[in-house]
Motif scaffolding. Structure first.
Motif, PDB file in Angstrom:
ATOM      1  N   ILE A  71       5.540   4.811 -13.951  1.00 14.76           N
ATOM      2  CA  ILE A  71       5.305   5.423 -12.641  1.00 14.76           C
ATOM      3  C   ILE A  71       4.439   6.667 -12.844  1.00 14.76           C
ATOM      4  CG2 ILE A  71       7.328   6.922 -12.571  1.00 14.76           C
ATOM      5  CD1 ILE A  71       7.756   5.793  -9.746  1.00 14.76           C
ATOM      6  N   THR A  72       3.434   6.818 -11.987  1.00 16.29           N
ATOM      7  CA  THR A  72       2.557   7.974 -12.119  1.00 16.29           C
ATOM      8  C   THR A  72       3.247   9.183 -11.528  1.00 16.29           C
ATOM      9  OG1 THR A  72       0.826   6.406 -11.614  1.00 16.29           O
ATOM     10  CG2 THR A  72       0.197   8.695 -11.785  1.00 16.29           C
TER      11      THR A  72
ATOM     12  N   ILE B 222       0.834  -1.204   0.000  1.00 21.31           N
ATOM     13  CA  ILE B 222       0.000   0.000   0.000  1.00 21.31           C
ATOM     14  C   ILE B 222       0.865   1.249   0.000  1.00 21.31           C
ATOM     15  CG2 ILE B 222      -1.669   1.302   1.352  1.00 21.31           C
ATOM     16  CD1 ILE B 222      -2.772  -1.343   2.304  1.00 21.31           C
ATOM     17  N   GLN B 223       1.964   1.235   0.764  1.00 18.04           N
ATOM     18  CA  GLN B 223       2.676   2.495   0.975  1.00 18.04           C
ATOM     19  C   GLN B 223       3.718   2.774  -0.085  1.00 18.04           C
ATOM     20  OE1 GLN B 223       4.556   2.291   4.711  1.00 18.04           O
ATOM     21  NE2 GLN B 223       6.375   1.349   3.912  1.00 18.04           N
ATOM     22  N   ASN B 224       4.312   1.729  -0.693  1.00 24.51           N
ATOM     23  CA  ASN B 224       5.411   2.001  -1.612  1.00 24.51           C
ATOM     24  C   ASN B 224       4.998   2.776  -2.847  1.00 24.51           C
ATOM     25  OD1 ASN B 224       7.797   1.256  -0.419  1.00 24.51           O
ATOM     26  ND2 ASN B 224       7.376  -0.894  -0.713  1.00 24.51           N
ATOM     27  N   PRO B 225       3.861   2.470  -3.489  1.00 27.00           N
ATOM     28  CA  PRO B 225       3.431   3.312  -4.605  1.00 27.00           C
ATOM     29  C   PRO B 225       3.201   4.747  -4.180  1.00 27.00           C
ATOM     30  CG  PRO B 225       2.150   1.317  -4.554  1.00 27.00           C
ATOM     31  CD  PRO B 225       2.966   1.323  -3.332  1.00 27.00           C
ATOM     32  N   VAL B 226       2.665   4.923  -2.964  1.00 26.96           N
ATOM     33  CA  VAL B 226       2.390   6.279  -2.497  1.00 26.96           C
ATOM     34  C   VAL B 226       3.684   7.063  -2.359  1.00 26.96           C
ATOM     35  CG1 VAL B 226       1.401   7.619  -0.629  1.00 26.96           C
ATOM     36  CG2 VAL B 226       0.316   5.510  -1.330  1.00 26.96           C
ATOM     37  N   ILE B 227       4.699   6.412  -1.757  1.00 26.06           N
ATOM     38  CA  ILE B 227       5.972   7.104  -1.551  1.00 26.06           C
ATOM     39  C   ILE B 227       6.635   7.410  -2.886  1.00 26.06           C
ATOM     40  CG2 ILE B 227       8.278   6.852  -0.605  1.00 26.06           C
ATOM     41  CD1 ILE B 227       7.114   5.235   1.616  1.00 26.06           C
ATOM     42  N   ALA B 228       6.634   6.406  -3.790  1.00 22.69           N
ATOM     43  CA  ALA B 228       7.281   6.615  -5.087  1.00 22.69           C
ATOM     44  C   ALA B 228       6.591   7.746  -5.834  1.00 22.69           C
ATOM     45  CB  ALA B 228       7.223   5.324  -5.900  1.00 22.69           C
ATOM     46  N   HIS B 229       5.253   7.740  -5.821  1.00 18.62           N
ATOM     47  CA  HIS B 229       4.504   8.792  -6.512  1.00 18.62           C
ATOM     48  C   HIS B 229       4.800  10.155  -5.902  1.00 18.62           C
ATOM     49  CE1 HIS B 229       1.289  11.109  -8.166  1.00 18.62           C
ATOM     50  NE2 HIS B 229       0.770  11.288  -6.976  1.00 18.62           N
ATOM     51  N   ALA B 230       4.847  10.228  -4.561  1.00 20.08           N
ATOM     52  CA  ALA B 230       5.097  11.518  -3.914  1.00 20.08           C
ATOM     53  C   ALA B 230       6.469  12.049  -4.288  1.00 20.08           C
ATOM     54  CB  ALA B 230       4.978  11.375  -2.400  1.00 20.08           C
ATOM     55  N   THR B 231       7.480  11.155  -4.280  1.00 19.93           N
ATOM     56  CA  THR B 231       8.832  11.607  -4.601  1.00 19.93           C
ATOM     57  C   THR B 231       8.927  12.090  -6.044  1.00 19.93           C
ATOM     58  OG1 THR B 231       9.577   9.874  -3.128  1.00 19.93           O
ATOM     59  CG2 THR B 231      11.233  10.961  -4.456  1.00 19.93           C
ATOM     60  N   VAL B 232       8.352  11.286  -6.971  1.00 22.57           N
ATOM     61  CA  VAL B 232       8.466  11.648  -8.380  1.00 22.57           C
ATOM     62  C   VAL B 232       7.688  12.919  -8.667  1.00 22.57           C
ATOM     63  CG1 VAL B 232       7.829  10.904 -10.678  1.00 22.57           C
ATOM     64  CG2 VAL B 232       8.964   9.351  -9.174  1.00 22.57           C
TER      65      VAL B 232
ATOM     66  N   ALA C  82       8.732  14.469   1.153  1.00 20.89           N
ATOM     67  CA  ALA C  82       8.197  14.817  -0.160  1.00 20.89           C
ATOM     68  C   ALA C  82       7.405  16.116  -0.099  1.00 20.89           C
ATOM     69  CB  ALA C  82       7.325  13.675  -0.672  1.00 20.89           C
TER      70      ALA C  82
ATOM     71  N   THR D  98       1.922   2.677 -10.779  1.00 23.17           N
ATOM     72  CA  THR D  98       3.171   2.863 -10.052  1.00 23.17           C
ATOM     73  C   THR D  98       3.743   1.533  -9.582  1.00 23.17           C
ATOM     74  OG1 THR D  98       2.234   4.916  -9.288  1.00 23.17           O
ATOM     75  CG2 THR D  98       4.231   4.199  -8.244  1.00 23.17           C
TER      76      THR D  98
ATOM     77  N   LEU E  76       6.674   5.502   6.115  1.00 23.54           N
ATOM     78  CA  LEU E  76       5.654   6.226   5.343  1.00 23.54           C
ATOM     79  C   LEU E  76       5.580   7.685   5.798  1.00 23.54           C
ATOM     80  CD1 LEU E  76       3.349   6.020   3.308  1.00 23.54           C
ATOM     81  CD2 LEU E  76       1.848   5.555   5.195  1.00 23.54           C
TER      82      LEU E  76
ATOM     83  N   LEU F 101       6.728  10.825   3.402  1.00 22.08           N
ATOM     84  CA  LEU F 101       5.736  11.805   2.969  1.00 22.08           C
ATOM     85  C   LEU F 101       6.101  13.197   3.471  1.00 22.08           C
ATOM     86  CD1 LEU F 101       2.318  10.011   3.125  1.00 22.08           C
ATOM     87  CD2 LEU F 101       3.782  10.489   1.208  1.00 22.08           C
TER      88      LEU F 101
ATOM     89  N   ASN G 275      -2.155   3.797  -8.534  1.00 21.14           N
ATOM     90  CA  ASN G 275      -1.365   2.883  -7.723  1.00 21.14           C
ATOM     91  C   ASN G 275      -0.921   1.679  -8.529  1.00 21.14           C
ATOM     92  OD1 ASN G 275      -1.037   4.099  -5.347  1.00 21.14           O
ATOM     93  ND2 ASN G 275      -2.604   2.976  -4.239  1.00 21.14           N
TER      94      ASN G 275
END
Lengths: 99, 175, 176, 88
Positions: B133-134, A73-83, D79, B127, D72, D76, B124
């Motif tokens: 990656i989005t 759940i969290q890894n896509p969120v982190i990757a998206h936030a960073t990118v 970021a 990504t 997390l 965040l 999601n």
């Protein structure tokens, strides 16, 4: 069961090594994030499944599955936030030179 | 507890009891997993605490999937996993290739999903699949960074999107 | 054989600490300190001190990073650059000597996990044998902290609480 | 089995070295954040494999859950910070 878990861990290690090579070799943030997401989505999955197979059916196996779900759940969120932060800060993606 | 404190531009749903119950249950399951003890004291304390946390944090309840949709998502995950394995192998091949044949590009993806939850799920999934990656989400438009041609076709062929659209076809659009 | 992992982790620790000192801007230094806490927690876990590892992970890698970032939020952007004078010559000479002295002193300490060392014969067996019947707490560390030394812990908590309130007051956003 | 697990542990620690190179070297701050995320994923894996080595997985899984949750929050926060502040 033991053999299965060893095979799973070895396969996971293969993807982890590939990801580490990618993090060093690839040219910019955006493409490196692909390598990191490779680790997170498959390498960690295989290693954790290997450990869970070794454990057998028990509370700790459930906990390992919970950690796995958390990672997914969290890894896509982190990757998206960073990118997204990188894109909004005005970084230009690396382009292959027209040859 | 009302939602008057939100600025006018932000849409917020009223607290739904369904969402409260769902959140309490999820927190309680997490509590049981972490404490692994089944005394009455521990169980009761966990229930009270998880309800309190769910109540305090229920300011703007997000979309709660129906039971049917949960089932669909559960069947969607194995399919996504096969996709992840395929593209992982492809990305590994790219990285291990001596000449590093990558060709990164940014692509705009227009979607027809009219639903918050669907767009979140799509982003999601994109990504989570290595190679794509989005990078930015704005309502129905996604900016996706793809590692090369093959990865790009993963997104532009809309195989993930059609799958999600089929899952969400019964929901009313809210975007 | 089991030294292999320890050596790897300790070398990583050294590299991270040196990097945190020599890196140019403050945000990178904060990130490197987060890395440092991760490695330190791994070392604690490898030595069997799971509670210490947990505290190190929570405080070092989680809270400290966020608090440092909040502090950087509150400062002007140009202050994020680090302007460090080169270290004085005396420190470069004196600190390694001090380190060698400490290592020499550590030579006399009992072996790791030695059952005859003063730390494991004095009061630890009492705690290990009686804490569960005394306090009904399954974790010995928790029993020592929360039951045998509860007053101590309470005052410590008061101090931390006061510090937290002070931080909240200092970092408060102006709403007007 | 023990030898195998020890080899896995050392290999994972060496892989962390690769990410650490990225954190130290990284041309932009985002490379460093990315490396930090990779390191924390590896740390979670290392903890669980250490638990397997000591045959006490149930104890170490708890810490790794805490790691994952904190990771997390930290990522965040970084970021958000970079998004508001821009490139330093």
């Amino acid at each position: 069961m033991e053999v299965m878990s060893i095979i799973c861990i070895l396969a996971g290690l293969f993807f982890l090594i590939v990801a580490a090579i990618g993090v060093i070799r690839l040219p910019d943030v955006f493409s490196r994030s692909h390598a990191v997401s490779l680790t997170d989505s498959l390498g960690a999955f295989l290693v954790l499944v290997g450990v869970a197979l070794h454990e057998g059916l028990s509370p700790s196996m459930l906990k390992i599955i919970a950690v796995l779900a958390l990672l997914y759940i969290q890894n896509p969120v982190i990757a998206h936030a960073t990118v997204r932060a990188a894109l909004r800060a005005g970084l230009k993606p690396w382009k292959k030179e027209a040859s | 507890m009302t939602n008057d404190s939100f600025p006018s531009g932000v849409r917020s749903r009223p607290i739904s009891s369904q969402f409260l119950i769902l959140k309490t249950t999820a927190l309680f399951v997490l509590w049981i997993l972490l404490s692994a003890s089944f005394d009455w004291i521990h169980l009761g304390l966990g229930l009270v605490l998880s309800f309190t946390v769910a109540w305090v944090n229920s300011g703007h309840s997000p979309f709660v999937p129906k039971f049917r949709l949960w089932g669909n998502i559960l069947f969607y995950l194995p399919w996504l996993f096969v996709k992840i394995v395929q593209s992982s192998l492809h990305v590994s091949k790219l990285i291990l290739h001596p000449s590093l044949p990558i060709d990164p590009r940014l692509i705009n993806v227009e979607t027809n999903l009219g639903h918050h939850g669907a767009v979140v799920l799509l982003g999601n999934s994109i990504t989570l699949t290595p190679g794509t990656i989005t990078a930015e989400v704005d309502r129905n438009t996604l900016i996706v960074h793809a590692l090369d041609e093959v990865s790009e076709q993963d997104v532009t062929s809309k195989s993930i999107e059609s799958k999600i659209a089929a899952m969400f076809k019964d929901e009313e659009p809210d975007l | 054989m089991t030294f292999a992992l320890e050596f790897t982790l300790l070398i990583l620790l050294l590299v991270t600490a040196a990097g945190a000192i020599f890196v140019k801007d403050l945000i990178s230094a904060v990130l490197l300190l987060g890395c440092y806490s991760f490695f330190l927690a791994l070392v604690w876990a490898w030595l069997g001190a799971v509670d210490v590892a947990f505290v190190e992970a929570v405080v070092g890698a989680g809270l400290a990073t966020v608090l440092f970032l909040l502090t950087l939020f509150g400062t002007a952007p140009k202050d994020n650059r680090l302007r460090r004078p080169p270290p004085p010559m005396a420190a470069v000479i004196a600190l390694p000597l001090l380190g060698i002295l400490l290592l020499y002193a550590a030579n006399d300490l009992p072996e790791f996990g030695d059952p005859g060392s003063p730390a494991s014969v004095h009061i630890s067996p009492t705690y290990l044998e009686q804490s569960y019947s005394d306090t009904r707490t399954p974790n010995v560390v928790t029993a020592v902290l929360m039951d045998y030394r509860s007053l101590d812990t309470m005052v410590e908590t008061v101090v931390i609480f006061a510090a937290g309130i002070a931080c909240a007051l200092l970092l408060r956003r102006q709403t007007s | 089995m023990k030898i195998f697990l020890l080899c896995v542990l050392v290999l994972l620690a060496l892989l962390i070295g690769a990410y650490l190179y990225r954190v130290l070297q990284g041309p932009t701050i985002f490379d460093r954040v990315l490396g930090l995320n990779g390191i924390s994923t590896k740390a979670i894996l290392l903890l669980i494999v250490i638990g397997m080595y000591f045959e006490r997985v149930e104890m170490f899984v708890d810490i790794s859950t805490g790691y994952a949750l904190l990771n997390l929050v930290g990522a965040l926060a970084v970021a958000k910070f970079l998004e508001q502040r821009g490139l330093p």
